[in-house]
Structures are given as C-alpha cells and as structure tokens.
Design a protein around this motif. Structure first.
Motif, short mmCIF file in Angstrom:
data_model
loop_
_atom_site.label_atom_id
_atom_site.label_comp_id
_atom_site.label_asym_id
_atom_site.label_seq_id
_atom_site.Cartn_x
_atom_site.Cartn_y
_atom_site.Cartn_z
N ALA A 152 -27.28 9.32 15.73
CA ALA A 152 -27.85 8.56 17.04
C ALA A 152 -26.90 9.34 18.04
N VAL A 153 -26.58 10.38 18.36
CA VAL A 153 -25.46 10.44 19.29
C VAL A 153 -25.95 10.09 20.78
N ILE A 154 -25.50 9.57 21.25
CA ILE A 154 -24.98 8.83 22.66
C ILE A 154 -25.22 9.33 24.41
N LYS A 155 -24.05 9.96 23.78
CA LYS A 155 -23.00 10.87 24.50
C LYS A 155 -22.37 12.24 23.94
N ALA A 156 -22.34 12.91 25.35
CA ALA A 156 -21.29 14.51 24.48
C ALA A 156 -20.78 15.13 25.84
#
Length: 344
Positions: A152-156
């Motif tokens: 669950a990655v929200i920002k990169a």
C-alpha cells in the motif's frame, strides 16, 4: 467689571482648548491605525491564472522537471507538458486494471516524477487496493511493484535514477532500488496513518507527515530519524514542503504550520478552512497555503506572515501546489485543469 468678565471668559476658552487636545491626538491615532489597515488590505494583490492546462480525467498529482510539467490522472495517464512552449510532448498510458467486481477500469495514477530520461508512475492495482510502481524509459514501461506484492504505497519520488523514496499507508519510509527491485530499508515512523512526504532540494533529507500532526525528518540514504517536529498542528497534516531548511505543513486543523528544522522551532498561520495544500518558494521566503473554502491560494512573506497575494480561480479542492521560482507557481485540484500563476 467688564474687563474681569472678559478675562474669565478667556480662561474658560483656554481650558476648553487644552482639554480637547488629548481627544484630537486620540482621533489622529485612530485615523492613522485605520489608514495603515486600509493600506495593508490594499497591499494584497488578487491574481487570476496566467495559463490553464486541460487534460482528460481528474488530476491526482503534478511534479516539475526542468521546463516540463508531469500530470498524473485517474484515467491511467501520465501527461508530459512543456509549459514554456505550451504543448504536450508525450503521453504514457497504463494498462487497465480489474475492480472487485472483475470489471476493467482505468488505473488511477496518483504519484508521478521524472529524472534523467526516466518517468515514474505510481498507480492503483485495482482489486485489493494495493499499488503498482512503474518506470517508463526508452518508450518501454516496466512494472517494478506488482499487485501480488500487496504493498500500500501512497507516494513515490525519485532520489536519483536508481533509487526511489516510497511512503507507505502505514507511515513507513522505504528506499527502493530500481535495479535490484528491493527495499534497502523500511522505517516505521509512527503508528499514525501516512499523509505525505517531501524531499528537500538536495534530496538528502525528507519530511513525512501523518494524521497525528507530528512531522518526521529522515536521512534519505539511511532512513535514520533526524528530527521530530510537533506542536503547531494538532490533527492530520495533508501536505508538506521542504525548502532551504524550512518546512511548511497544511493542516486539517486550519493551521498552516512553519518549522525551522535546524532550530526545531515552529509557528503557524491561522486559516478559515481545512488547509489541503502548501508549497514553499525555492528560497523559502514565500509560502503558499490553500486557506479558505473557495480554494483560493494565499501567498505570504514567511518571516513576517504578511499576506502578499491571493490566487483566485481554482474550482475544486486543491491537491498540489508547486513553486517553479519565486514568482511562478503551478496548482492542481480534483478536476481536469492545472493552473499556472505569475505573481509579478
């Protein structure tokens, strides 16, 4: 007798005039304050968009790289736009994904970036609510994080061509190697839900925000926690920015917070509505906050907190503000238009 009466009358007049002097001085003081207030109000300049960029779908994220603006949408598309020539240069479209009913839908691209000919796209993976991470280079789009990874990655954001900093929903900071496709570290910053992160201009440090209002500053290479900043926001911090040793934070508590990282000290500017977005100018001499329910962007002198400019014309809830330089900004909201602003 007449002479005595005349002198008495003269004394009375002199006393009356003397008693009026403090009142006159008080009135002058009030008028001076009112004049200064009017001048202060007149000093705030209202600005409308210099240029508008229209895309299909709702804009979820924007970022700058040189003379190009990257625009990620809920239609599964990354648009690359040359804002100097005012033309679209490239479009990257991701494959559709399946929702929980098994129907094909567009992948929502909610985090975008670019470095050295590489484009980064973070998108929804469809069923399960997990994330996909993509790299596009030489007209080839490669998947680095898959739905099966259940991340669950929200920002990169790119740190450099080989490394990407990731922010997980669980408020974990991760440094990801694009060659080995492995995580170099994974640091739990707090038990609170992640909201946003921002790299400093050198990409050596990053500030992470969460629903508690506490900010965590880390060393990007090692993941080491360097600073904990708190006290100015008492609720969720939606967005942060980090420039020239200063951090700005957009709070659900209607506070636009400002921290001097080296000193560990902060202050805030009170808004009239939930503050969804913020940005600092490259020098950090100016700060922008979305301060009211009309989605206007207020720009302040950071040191004095004096409001300088109000940007008017945004039609939906703001999600991103970016300073290109001290007087040029971009902003996006939950609609299909990105706005470019000139404040001088």
């Amino acid at each position: 007798m007449k002479t005595i009466e005349k002198r008495s009358q003269t004394n009375v007049n002199e006393k009356g005039i003397t008693s009026m002097i403090p009142n006159i001085l008080a009135m002058k003081k009030i008028l001076l304050i009112l004049c200064c207030s009017v001048v202060g109000l007149q000093a705030v300049i209202n600005v409308t968009p210099f240029h508008q960029i229209h895309v299909e779908g709702i804009v979820k994220d924007i970022s700058l790289y040189g003379d190009t603006l990257l625009i990620g949408t809920d239609k599964g598309v990354l648009h690359i736009y040359d804002y100097e020539k005012q033309v679209f240069l490239k479009q990257i479209t991701l494959p559709k994904v399946k929702d929980f009913m098994g129907d094909e839908i567009d992948a929502r691209v909610f985090s975008v970036d670019q470095t050295d000919g590489r484009y980064l796209l973070l998108s929804t993976a469809g069923k399960g609510g997990y994330s996909n991470l993509w790299i596009h280079e030489d007209n080839v789009t490669k998947e680095l994080i898959f739905p099966e990874d259940k991340k669950a990655v929200i920002k990169a954001r790119f740190v450099d061509k080989e490394y990407i900093l990731l922010g997980y929903l669980s408020n974990e900071a991760v440094l990801f190697n694009t060659v080995s496709q492995k995580e170099l570290y994974k640091v739990q910053l707090s038990p609170s839900k992640f909201s946003d992160f921002a790299l400093n201009e050198h990409k050596t440090k990053a500030v992470f925000s969460c629903e508690s209002g506490v900010l965590s500053v880390i060393d990007v290479q090692t993941g080491k926690l360097l600073h904990i900043l708190k006290g100015q926001n008492v609720d969720n911090v939606y967005k942060v920015d980090y420039k020239n040793g200063i951090i700005s934070a957009a709070g659900q508590d209607r506070r636009g917070a400002l921290y001097d990282v080296a000193l560990g000290q902060g202050t805030y500017i009170e808004g009239s509505f939930l503050i969804y977005a913020t940005a600092l100018s490259p020098s950090a001499k100016k700060v922008a906050f979305a301060m009211d329910e009309k989605n206007n962007i207020s720009i302040y002198n950071r040191s004095t907190k004096q409001k300088l400019v109000e940007l008017q014309g945004q039609k939906s809830t703001l999600n991103t503000i970016i300073f290109k330089d001290e007087n040029t900004l971009f902003s996006s909201s939950d609609d299909s238009t990105v706005m470019m602003w000139k404040i001088k």
